[in-house]
Design an enzyme around this catalytic site. Structure first.
Site, PDB file in Angstrom:
ATOM      1  N   ALA A   1      24.287  25.755 -54.041  1.00  0.00           N
ATOM      2  CA  ALA A   1      25.557  25.729 -54.776  1.00  0.00           C
ATOM      3  C   ALA A   1      25.322  25.628 -56.278  1.00  0.00           C
ATOM      4  CB  ALA A   1      26.422  24.562 -54.303  1.00  0.00           C
TER       5      ALA A   1
ATOM      6  N   GLU B   1      17.268  19.065 -61.457  1.00  0.00           N
ATOM      7  CA  GLU B   1      16.863  19.057 -60.051  1.00  0.00           C
ATOM      8  C   GLU B   1      15.750  18.032 -59.874  1.00  0.00           C
ATOM      9  OE1 GLU B   1      15.791  19.153 -56.361  1.00  0.00           O
ATOM     10  OE2 GLU B   1      17.604  20.218 -56.997  1.00  0.00           O
TER      11      GLU B   1
ATOM     12  N   CYS C   1      17.897  25.838 -44.455  1.00  0.00           N
ATOM     13  CA  CYS C   1      18.106  26.221 -43.055  1.00  0.00           C
ATOM     14  C   CYS C   1      16.854  26.853 -42.456  1.00  0.00           C
ATOM     15  CB  CYS C   1      19.269  27.203 -42.939  1.00  0.00           C
ATOM     16  SG  CYS C   1      20.815  26.599 -43.639  1.00  0.00           S
TER      17      CYS C   1
ATOM     18  N   ASP D   1      26.980  20.899 -50.040  1.00  0.00           N
ATOM     19  CA  ASP D   1      27.030  19.881 -48.993  1.00  0.00           C
ATOM     20  C   ASP D   1      27.635  18.560 -49.438  1.00  0.00           C
ATOM     21  OD1 ASP D   1      25.736  21.810 -47.554  1.00  0.00           O
ATOM     22  OD2 ASP D   1      23.831  20.757 -47.371  1.00  0.00           O
TER      23      ASP D   1
ATOM     24  N   TRP E   1      33.913  45.118 -20.664  1.00  0.00           N
ATOM     25  CA  TRP E   1      34.745  44.053 -21.234  1.00  0.00           C
ATOM     26  C   TRP E   1      33.799  43.035 -21.855  1.00  0.00           C
ATOM     27  CZ3 TRP E   1      39.854  43.350 -22.085  1.00  0.00           C
ATOM     28  CH2 TRP E   1      40.743  44.245 -21.482  1.00  0.00           C
TER      29      TRP E   1
ATOM     30  N   ARG F   1      41.287  37.252 -22.130  1.00  0.00           N
ATOM     31  CA  ARG F   1      42.199  37.667 -21.052  1.00  0.00           C
ATOM     32  C   ARG F   1      42.531  36.481 -20.135  1.00  0.00           C
ATOM     33  NH1 ARG F   1      40.448  42.928 -17.844  1.00  0.00           N
ATOM     34  NH2 ARG F   1      42.575  42.741 -17.093  1.00  0.00           N
TER      35      ARG F   1
END
Length: 471
Positions: free
Chosen positions: A21, A44, A54, A296, A447, A455
């Site tokens: 971010a 930092e 990740c 985060d 399907w 469904r």
């Protein structure tokens, strides 16, 4: 007109946190404003910037061979774009009234103040470390940063024994179990919950439990680690629960994370129920015109429940950074919220979810129907077709889709994206049955499993409303 923080016509942006971010915000702001208009200083506390946290389990497990493959942009690349990036420098105080931050050099201990015109808080999240005897012993590791990953790999290289205990069975826990299995460790997962993956409903978590045991992982549910036992050398040798002792040469904590908002709390900035910073749609900290936050350390709007929640994911952090950087740079962007989509794997098992679990729906007062279907990833007659289970929640009277969970083998996980789009669009399960999805025998039954669930959900919603069921 007030003087800028630089004492010149140039404004100064200060960014706290150099990962997804923070550096996305800095980079986007730099695209919109040159060094003559905006000075950018980023702090930092670690050694690395703009990396994929990740990806750490896959680096530890050997699927990613080099640490640097996880780094999207190096400190040198940021500095080449006129971003004054200061590594190994930890911000220890935000003076909101004085528009300045105090920073400490991690190595020398030297402290200094830096003033700002605009501030971005991107302090991330911190791993939950249980307060217990031996919790900080040598051989006990969290895996939140590249520094953490390197420390774990160093321990694995030095350790003769091959017994690992993973504490916690969320995303990090199951991914680290796989990483250690790949390194030929005997792995025990100790989980406080009744089933692994508490982001799933327990019936779907049970499928994960069974599959992990089938991979040779020892699963211990409904158990809490109370102590880490160490040998004479101070290294971990076992973990204790109330009922048992599990030998361990290495312990990995995968209990989860909390927003890293101690700085923000001390500065009097608004925090939500989960401890994350509260922002408006532009990611501006509520009540503060010149402070933004992302990643985060913030709470975001859940578009399905309408409530704030904390989700620590790189996808959101990068989007937050783009929004923040655009707004800081004089443009306009918003982050509308999330539906809570996540996907993970442990060995060959794929685990996916989006939207609300049953307990989430109950908590916000929604009445719902659930259906669970068994299907296959491909046409049943096509080679390589593997089973998958899809669970779907729909609102009782309206049929609005509320959530989907999927557990299966290859081809299962990314099917959740169809449901994520449907949730974002506010679709009903009846509308979903008409979706024109891609079909060919190598990719799907005629399907698709998600549409089979839709469904079945339509039939249940109709029955609950006293209407005829669909054929």
């Amino acid at each position: 007109m007030s003087m800028s923080a630089t004492g010149r016509g140039t404004e100064r942006l200060v960014v706290i946190g150099g990962d997804a971010a923070g550096m996305s915000a800095a980079s986007q702001a730099r695209r919109l404003k040159g060094p003559g208009e905006l000075e950018i200083v980023a702090f930092e506390r670690g050694h690395f910037t703009s990396y994929s946290a990740c990806g750490i389990p896959y680096w530890v497990g050997g699927d990613v061979t080099e640490r640097d493959h996880l780094i999207a942009r190096t400190p040198e690349e940021h500095r080449a774009r006129d971003i004054d990036l200061r590594l190994r420098t930890e911000v220890t105080e935000i003076d909101v009234a004085g528009q300045r931050v105090r920073a400490r050099d991690v190595d020398s201990g030297a402290e200094s103040w830096t003033s700002y015109d605009k501030l971005v808080i991107a302090t991330g999240a911190r791993p939950i470390r249980p307060a217990m005897p031996g919790g900080d012993a040598r051989g006990v590791h969290g895996v939140q940063t590249l520094d953490d990953g390197q420390a774990l790999l160093d321990t694995l290289a030095r350790t003769d024994g091959r017994r690992a205990v993973v504490v916690g069975a969320g995303y990090i826990g199951v991914e680290m179990a796989e990483a250690l299995i790949n390194r030929d460790y005997a792995v025990t997962v100790v989980n406080r919950g009744s089933e692994p993956m508490s982001t799933l409903d327990p019936d779907m978590g049970r499928l994960v439990h069974t599959a992990m045991e089938g991979m040779g992982i020892t699963m211990v549910d409904d158990a809490e680690v109370t102590e880490v036992l160490t040998g004479d050398d101070g290294r971990v040798r076992a973990v204790l629960t109330r009922d048992a002792e599990y030998p361990a040469d290495v312990v990995v904590l995968g209990i989860g994370v909390r927003p890293e908002t101690a700085l923000a709390r001390a500065a009097g900035l608004p925090l939500g129920a989960h401890g994350g910073l509260l922002t408006d749609l532009a990611m501006r900290v509520r009540g503060h015109e010149n402070i933004w936050a992302g990643g985060d350390c913030v709470e975001v709007l859940d578009l399905v429940s309408g409530q704030e929640r904390h989700i620590a994911l790189g996808t959101h952090a990068n989007k937050h950074g783009q929004v923040v950087g655009t707004n800081v740079g004089g443009g306009y962007a918003t982050f509308p919220g999330v539906v809570g989509t996540a996907v993970s794997k442990v060995c060959e098992l794929e685990i996916a979810r989006t939207g609300l679990r049953e307990k989430d729906a109950r908590r916000v007062g929604l009445q719902f129907e659930t259906v669970t279907v068994e299907s296959t990833s491909r046409a049943g007659y096509y080679p390589g077709a593997s089973p998958m289970t899809v669970k779907m929640l729909a609102e009782r009277r309206t049929g609005r889709l509320l959530g989907v969970q999927i557990v299966g083998r290859e081809g299962a996980g990314k099917r959740v994206d169809v449901a994520a789009v449907a949730l974002t669009a506010g679709m009903t399960v009846e509308q979903m049955t008409s979706l024109d999805l891609g079909y060919a025998p190598p990719f799907s039954p005629v399907w698709d499993p998600v549409l089979v669930a839709a469904r079945k959900a339509v039939s249940k919603v109709r029955a609950s409303a006293g209407r005829p069921e669909t054929p």
